[in-house]
Design an enzyme around this catalytic site. Structure first.
Site, mmCIF file in Angstrom:
data_model
loop_
_atom_site.group_PDB
_atom_site.id
_atom_site.type_symbol
_atom_site.label_atom_id
_atom_site.label_comp_id
_atom_site.label_asym_id
_atom_site.label_seq_id
_atom_site.Cartn_x
_atom_site.Cartn_y
_atom_site.Cartn_z
ATOM 1 N N TYR A 126 -0.441 -7.417 17.344
ATOM 2 C CA TYR A 126 -0.671 -6.617 16.137
ATOM 3 C C TYR A 126 -1.898 -5.716 16.323
ATOM 4 C CZ TYR A 126 -1.818 -5.333 11.340
ATOM 5 O OH TYR A 126 -2.124 -4.624 10.203
ATOM 6 N N ILE B 272 0.827 -1.203 0.000
ATOM 7 C CA ILE B 272 0.000 0.000 0.000
ATOM 8 C C ILE B 272 0.868 1.261 0.000
ATOM 9 C CG2 ILE B 272 -1.642 1.347 1.391
ATOM 10 C CD1 ILE B 272 -2.838 -1.355 2.273
#
Length: 269
Positions: free
Chosen positions: A172, A20
């Site tokens: 995470y 990205i």
């Protein structure tokens, strides 16, 4: 999505060497922005710039490269100093760099759980160091590339390194919740965006299939456009503004996270 000209804009994209981040850099540069490409090492950042020049026809003069290993906070500070010196006015900071928490509990040389440091603490440190550049003129903004997984998370205030009970998914998710909470900090106008589940190195955390990084990047680039009005602390799921996890905008949580982050990056008063 607006295709307005961004030739007056200077944008720093962290983690711009793949996925990205690379596609965000590409779309910004194609619309005329000066893009500062961050990579973990100089060679990776330069390879990303060469890729954009070769595949998109972006002029080399529109790209700058910077390097810092986000698992080393000293390198983040050094890079921030260089960015501020060379670009005293910065229109947008895209906090995109991220890693999946490893299977094994991993602590950086700075003493922090690696995903919490790379995904959040390094960006906290970088954003603070670039505050004067981002606020040198009205309209500066920060776009945090977050995740829908922040909704599953809690911040382990007493054990942010999760040394007592480690789960890579929980570690995470905690880093993504922290990044989302950080967008509500009043010092710099900032938003968070979940760009969708994309075919990147992080895909196994989410699903077996995802959209292209280019499609995810378009949602990030839209928020870099000054024609798109934003509200500090807003959270977007792709193009739609939605409410983040309830704790993400609580004033008490924002202040508590800032205090913890200052401690962990060594900015104690």
């Amino acid at each position: 999505m607006s295709d307005s000209d961004l030739s007056t804009r200077t944008v720093l994209v962290t983690g711009a060497t793949s996925g990205i981040g690379l596609e965000t850099a590409r779309q910004l540069a194609e619309r005329g922005a000066t893009v500062l490409l961050h990579g973990r090492i100089t060679e990776e950042a330069q390879a990303a710039a060469d890729n954009l020049i070769a595949t998109s026809g972006v002029p080399a003069g529109r790209l700058r490269t910077f390097a810092a290993d986000f698992s080393r906070l000293e390198e983040v500070e050094t890079m921030a100093q260089r960015v501020a010196a060379e670009h005293p006015h910065l229109d947008v900071l895209v906090n995109n760099a991220g890693i999946a928490a490893p299977e094994r509990h991993t602590i950086t040389a700075d003493g922090n759980e690696i995903a919490f440091q790379v995904n959040f603490l390094a960006h906290y440190l970088l954003t603070g160091a670039l505050e004067s550049a981002l606020t040198s003129e009205p309209g500066g903004r920060v776009v945090n590339v977050s995740s829908s997984l922040h909704r599953t998370a809690n911040i382990s205030w007493a054990d942010p390194n999760r040394a007592r009970r480690y789960s890579r998914l929980a570690a995470y998710a905690q880093s993504q919740l922290a990044l989302t909470v950080f967008a509500a900090d009043p010092r710099v106008t900032a938003v968070s965006v979940h760009p969708g589940v994309c075919r990147t190195a992080l895909l196994p955390l989410y699903a077996h299939e995802g959209v292209s990084p280019s499609e995810g990047a378009a949602h990030v680039v839209r928020l870099c456009d000054p024609a798109v009005e934003i509200v500090n602390g807003a959270y977007y799921d792709r193009a739609e503004r939605v409410d983040p996890a309830p704790s993400a905008t609580e004033d008490r949580t924002v202040k508590r996270l800032n205090k913890l982050a200052d401690l962990l990056v060594g900015h104690t008063s």
